[in-house]
Write a protein that holds these residues in place. Structure first.
Motif, PDB file in Angstrom:
ATOM      1  N   HIS A  12       6.156  -8.372 -51.462  1.00  0.00           N
ATOM      2  CA  HIS A  12       5.689  -7.492 -50.277  1.00  0.00           C
ATOM      3  C   HIS A  12       5.021  -6.225 -50.904  1.00  0.00           C
ATOM      4  CE1 HIS A  12       7.686 -10.056 -47.362  1.00  0.00           C
ATOM      5  NE2 HIS A  12       8.569 -10.550 -48.301  1.00  0.00           N
ATOM      6  N   ASN A  13       3.851  -6.058 -51.467  1.00  0.00           N
ATOM      7  CA  ASN A  13       3.445  -5.155 -52.418  1.00  0.00           C
ATOM      8  C   ASN A  13       2.107  -4.645 -51.701  1.00  0.00           C
ATOM      9  OD1 ASN A  13       2.046  -7.155 -53.252  1.00  0.00           O
ATOM     10  ND2 ASN A  13       2.301  -7.040 -55.432  1.00  0.00           N
ATOM     11  N   ASN A  14       1.711  -4.990 -50.627  1.00  0.00           N
ATOM     12  CA  ASN A  14       0.256  -4.601 -50.156  1.00  0.00           C
ATOM     13  C   ASN A  14       0.325  -4.012 -48.497  1.00  0.00           C
ATOM     14  OD1 ASN A  14       0.355  -6.998 -48.388  1.00  0.00           O
ATOM     15  ND2 ASN A  14       0.320  -8.008 -49.948  1.00  0.00           N
ATOM     16  N   ARG A  15      -0.797  -3.844 -48.056  1.00  0.00           N
ATOM     17  CA  ARG A  15      -0.879  -3.289 -47.181  1.00  0.00           C
ATOM     18  C   ARG A  15      -0.518  -4.084 -45.462  1.00  0.00           C
ATOM     19  NH1 ARG A  15      -0.674  -1.496 -42.898  1.00  0.00           N
ATOM     20  NH2 ARG A  15      -1.866   0.025 -41.460  1.00  0.00           N
ATOM     21  N   ARG A  16      -0.826  -5.408 -45.824  1.00  0.00           N
ATOM     22  CA  ARG A  16      -0.369  -6.314 -44.969  1.00  0.00           C
ATOM     23  C   ARG A  16       1.113  -6.510 -44.874  1.00  0.00           C
ATOM     24  NH1 ARG A  16      -4.476  -8.444 -47.639  1.00  0.00           N
ATOM     25  NH2 ARG A  16      -3.094  -9.886 -48.868  1.00  0.00           N
ATOM     26  N   CYS A  18       4.564  -4.484 -46.464  1.00  0.00           N
ATOM     27  CA  CYS A  18       4.710  -3.194 -47.652  1.00  0.00           C
ATOM     28  C   CYS A  18       6.341  -3.000 -47.468  1.00  0.00           C
ATOM     29  CB  CYS A  18       4.027  -2.106 -47.258  1.00  0.00           C
ATOM     30  SG  CYS A  18       4.266  -0.714 -48.455  1.00  0.00           S
ATOM     31  N   TRP A  19       7.046  -3.276 -48.609  1.00  0.00           N
ATOM     32  CA  TRP A  19       8.478  -3.083 -48.596  1.00  0.00           C
ATOM     33  C   TRP A  19       8.694  -2.070 -49.804  1.00  0.00           C
ATOM     34  CZ3 TRP A  19      11.854  -8.319 -48.302  1.00  0.00           C
ATOM     35  CH2 TRP A  19      11.660  -8.898 -47.044  1.00  0.00           C
ATOM     36  N   ILE A  20       9.666  -1.309 -49.576  1.00  0.00           N
ATOM     37  CA  ILE A  20       9.975  -0.335 -50.468  1.00  0.00           C
ATOM     38  C   ILE A  20      11.484  -0.387 -50.771  1.00  0.00           C
ATOM     39  CG2 ILE A  20       9.911   1.507 -48.838  1.00  0.00           C
ATOM     40  CD1 ILE A  20       8.798   3.367 -51.351  1.00  0.00           C
ATOM     41  N   VAL A  26      16.554  -1.996 -48.875  1.00  0.00           N
ATOM     42  CA  VAL A  26      15.029  -2.481 -48.901  1.00  0.00           C
ATOM     43  C   VAL A  26      14.523  -2.282 -47.262  1.00  0.00           C
ATOM     44  CG1 VAL A  26      13.362  -4.206 -49.217  1.00  0.00           C
ATOM     45  CG2 VAL A  26      15.367  -3.856 -50.823  1.00  0.00           C
ATOM     46  N   TYR A  27      13.328  -1.336 -47.143  1.00  0.00           N
ATOM     47  CA  TYR A  27      13.061  -1.279 -45.817  1.00  0.00           C
ATOM     48  C   TYR A  27      11.626  -2.013 -45.754  1.00  0.00           C
ATOM     49  CZ  TYR A  27      16.835   2.406 -45.849  1.00  0.00           C
ATOM     50  OH  TYR A  27      17.861   2.756 -45.907  1.00  0.00           O
ATOM     51  N   ASP A  28      11.180  -2.364 -44.778  1.00  0.00           N
ATOM     52  CA  ASP A  28       9.781  -2.726 -44.389  1.00  0.00           C
ATOM     53  C   ASP A  28       9.115  -1.769 -43.780  1.00  0.00           C
ATOM     54  OD1 ASP A  28       7.587  -3.978 -43.757  1.00  0.00           O
ATOM     55  OD2 ASP A  28       8.531  -5.775 -42.637  1.00  0.00           O
ATOM     56  N   ILE A  29       8.231  -1.059 -44.429  1.00  0.00           N
ATOM     57  CA  ILE A  29       7.460   0.249 -43.781  1.00  0.00           C
ATOM     58  C   ILE A  29       5.902  -0.198 -43.680  1.00  0.00           C
ATOM     59  CG2 ILE A  29       9.019   1.746 -45.156  1.00  0.00           C
ATOM     60  CD1 ILE A  29       6.822   1.859 -47.245  1.00  0.00           C
ATOM     61  N   THR A  30       5.617  -1.239 -43.236  1.00  0.00           N
ATOM     62  CA  THR A  30       4.473  -1.855 -42.693  1.00  0.00           C
ATOM     63  C   THR A  30       3.753  -1.079 -41.764  1.00  0.00           C
ATOM     64  OG1 THR A  30       4.787  -3.984 -43.902  1.00  0.00           O
ATOM     65  CG2 THR A  30       2.908  -3.901 -42.665  1.00  0.00           C
ATOM     66  N   ASP A  31       4.632  -1.169 -40.693  1.00  0.00           N
ATOM     67  CA  ASP A  31       4.194  -0.597 -39.386  1.00  0.00           C
ATOM     68  C   ASP A  31       4.214   0.811 -39.509  1.00  0.00           C
ATOM     69  OD1 ASP A  31       3.955  -2.869 -38.347  1.00  0.00           O
ATOM     70  OD2 ASP A  31       5.777  -3.043 -37.520  1.00  0.00           O
ATOM     71  N   PRO A  69      13.054   2.994 -37.773  1.00  0.00           N
ATOM     72  CA  PRO A  69      14.108   2.011 -36.907  1.00  0.00           C
ATOM     73  C   PRO A  69      14.839   1.473 -37.790  1.00  0.00           C
ATOM     74  CG  PRO A  69      11.839   1.265 -36.980  1.00  0.00           C
ATOM     75  CD  PRO A  69      11.805   2.710 -37.493  1.00  0.00           C
ATOM     76  N   SER A  70      16.102   0.851 -37.206  1.00  0.00           N
ATOM     77  CA  SER A  70      17.087   0.225 -37.898  1.00  0.00           C
ATOM     78  C   SER A  70      16.494  -1.228 -38.115  1.00  0.00           C
ATOM     79  CB  SER A  70      18.090   0.214 -37.051  1.00  0.00           C
ATOM     80  OG  SER A  70      18.000  -0.388 -35.545  1.00  0.00           O
ATOM     81  N   THR A  71      15.356  -1.545 -37.309  1.00  0.00           N
ATOM     82  CA  THR A  71      14.844  -3.094 -37.524  1.00  0.00           C
ATOM     83  C   THR A  71      14.142  -2.988 -38.862  1.00  0.00           C
ATOM     84  OG1 THR A  71      12.899  -2.232 -35.839  1.00  0.00           O
ATOM     85  CG2 THR A  71      14.871  -3.473 -34.999  1.00  0.00           C
ATOM     86  N   SER A  72      13.668  -1.814 -39.389  1.00  0.00           N
ATOM     87  CA  SER A  72      12.732  -1.829 -40.784  1.00  0.00           C
ATOM     88  C   SER A  72      13.746  -2.304 -41.921  1.00  0.00           C
ATOM     89  CB  SER A  72      12.508  -0.392 -41.027  1.00  0.00           C
ATOM     90  OG  SER A  72      11.456  -0.223 -39.922  1.00  0.00           O
ATOM     91  N   PHE A  73      15.163  -2.175 -41.639  1.00  0.00           N
ATOM     92  CA  PHE A  73      16.141  -2.501 -43.172  1.00  0.00           C
ATOM     93  C   PHE A  73      16.099  -4.033 -43.112  1.00  0.00           C
ATOM     94  CE2 PHE A  73      20.480  -3.422 -44.297  1.00  0.00           C
ATOM     95  CZ  PHE A  73      20.257  -3.060 -45.677  1.00  0.00           C
ATOM     96  N   ARG A  74      15.825  -4.468 -44.453  1.00  0.00           N
ATOM     97  CA  ARG A  74      15.699  -5.864 -44.751  1.00  0.00           C
ATOM     98  C   ARG A  74      17.073  -6.419 -45.475  1.00  0.00           C
ATOM     99  NH1 ARG A  74      13.252  -5.980 -41.029  1.00  0.00           N
ATOM    100  NH2 ARG A  74      11.063  -6.206 -40.693  1.00  0.00           N
TER     101      ARG A  74
END
Length: 479
Positions: A12-16, A18-20, A26-31, A69-74
């Motif tokens: 998950h390393n791109n604009r579509r 993006c996790w960090i 680990v968080y999904d920060i795409t949005d 938001p809590s929903t970003s946590f993966r």
């Protein structure tokens, strides 16, 4: 709690998508990419990687969970199984350090610490701490204003015993000086705001904790020398009222004694030193076939812009004062008053205090010096001085004579930001901060004696000749 494989995070390393990874989480920060005030490129550099090192150089560890938001946590991941994001700090030219740094006993003035800080700090740290907005005229005008005020000492008075004690919002302080809120304290020292909390307690001063310190607020509070040690809290008013209220409730529960609402920065001032440094280490321009003159890439944001992510609120108005009053009974101070008109409005709103400040010259360049604003108030609204609303001042305080002049003209106490940050550098930490406080205390005591005052209440306007600076006060105002 889901445990993730490093290989999965790395995909998950791109604009579509993006996790960090931060601190093993680990968080999904795409949005969130488009909403990040520092720009999406800052985040995409760490996409699919462990971005902890880059993140914590600017932000407090707990900010991510307050922002996303809590929903970003993966889930969680073993940090050793994923690549580390390349920190931009490795591209910065190395500063020349002299080791060991001079012993604290050789520090004789506040300005001595600034010289050490310039040697010690990274280029990014120095640019962030020392910079003002645009041409930085506001910053240096504040210092010049103090120089234009001259003292009128009284003689043949018994000044054998000097007492610098005062109160700030009803809280005892050994000296009319407080620690102004300043961001990114870890550039100066790993203990940062905790060193201020401990040192302030031992010196009998009051610290104003910044909204987004470089370490958890709870850790700073726990660094006090006792539970009775007063601390104040700087508030940047969040656009999300639920988040704003949650933060106020959090610091109330921790025992802060007052809220200091920053009102002089609805948007970020242009910090050119900061931006130039970023421009030097970024790719800047590139030549393309479509444009032989080059195409401007997305500008890499400076440290100040990244650090202010989510803090600034251009929608903040006087109406929000009433909302804060409904949420908390804590005393409220407005930090960043720059005109007599707004000082009067603050008084009418019933706030407990105002800080005459132009944000250290970091917001709007050529904004008038805080001392000029004080003289403006003395001329057009003298009833505000020594009223139920306490008046504070910050900006370029460097000497005991600066403190004395401000107090004599009606200020309750003065704040220092940059100098106290500088005092931590060179590895000095809390000891450096305490040494600076002692220097200021000695200078204030000595100059009070020379002026003919033994206590703060004996510092009166007649001890300061303001004629040269009075000429810079606006000639007429409709109130």
């Amino acid at each position: 709690m889901k445990k993730l494989e490093g290989s999965e995070v790395a995909r998950h390393n791109n604009r579509r998508s993006c996790w960090i990874a931060l601190y093993g989480k680990v968080y999904d920060i795409t949005d969130f990419l488009d909403a990040h005030p520092g720009g999406q490129q800052v985040l995409l550099r760490s996409a699919g990687q462990d971005g902890t090192a880059e993140y914590e150089s600017v932000h407090s560890p707990d900010l991510v969970e307050e922002t996303l938001p809590s929903t970003s946590f993966r889930g969680v991941v073993d940090s050793d199984t994923i690549p580390k994001a390349q920190s931009t700090t490795k591209h910065r030219p190395q500063q020349k350090r002299k080791a060991p740094f001079p012993p604290l006993r050789s520090m004789i003035s506040v300005n001595d610490f600034e010289a050490i800080a310039k040697l010690y700090l990274s280029p990014a740290g120095w640019a962030y701490y020392s910079s003002g907005a645009d041409d930085e005229r506001s910053r240096y005008e504040a210092a010049r204003a103090f120089c234009k005020l001259v003292l009128r000492p009284r003689v043949l008075r018994n000044v054998d015993q000097i007492d610098t004690r005062t109160t700030i919002l009803g809280k005892n302080s050994s000296m009319p000086v407080y620690v102004s809120p300043s961001g990114l304290g870890k550039y100066a020292h790993p203990d940062a705001e905790c060193a201020f909390a401990s040192g302030a307690g031992k010196e009998g001063l009051i610290q104003v904790i910044p909204t987004s310190p470089s370490m958890p607020i709870e850790k700073i509070i726990n660094s006090r020398v006792s539970e009775s040690q007063p601390v104040f809290f700087q508030l940047y008013f969040n656009r999300d009222l639920q988040k704003a209220e949650a933060l106020i409730r959090r610091v109330e529960k921790l025992g802060v004694s007052a809220i200091w609402l920053t009102v002089d920065s609805p948007v970020l001032g242009k910090r050119e030193r900061d931006d130039r440094l970023k421009a030097q280490v970024s790719t800047g321009f590139f030549i393309s076939k479509e444009d032989e003159f080059g195409t401007l890439e997305e500008q890499q944001p400076g440290v100040a812009k990244v650090a202010s992510s989510g803090l600034l609120n251009p929608r903040l108005t006087w109406d929000d004062i009433a909302w804060i009053r409904q949420v908390t009974r804590l005393p409220l101070v407005l930090k960043g008053i720059q005109s007599v008109e707004d000082a009067l409005l603050a008084y009418e709103k019933g706030v407990e205090g105002i800080v005459l400040s132009n944000h250290g010259g970091r917001s709007q360049d050529t904004a008038q010096a805080p001392m000029v604003t004080l003289l403006e108030i003395r001329r057009y609204a003298p009833h505000l001085i020594n009223s139920r609303m306490e008046v504070f001042l910050d900006g370029e305080i460097r000497r005991g004579t600066d403190i004395l002049k401000a107090l004599a003209l009606g200020v309750r106490a003065v704040g220092l930001g940059r100098p106290f940050l500088f005092s931590l550098t060179g590895g000095y930490g809390e000891a450096g901060f305490r040494r600076m406080v002692q220097i200021l205390r000695e200078e204030l005591e000595g100059n009070m004696a020379l002026a003919g005052a033994t206590r703060i209440s004996e510092l009166v306007p007649e001890m300061v000749n303001t004629q040269r600076l009075d000429k810079e006060v606006i000639g007429s105002i409709k109130l």
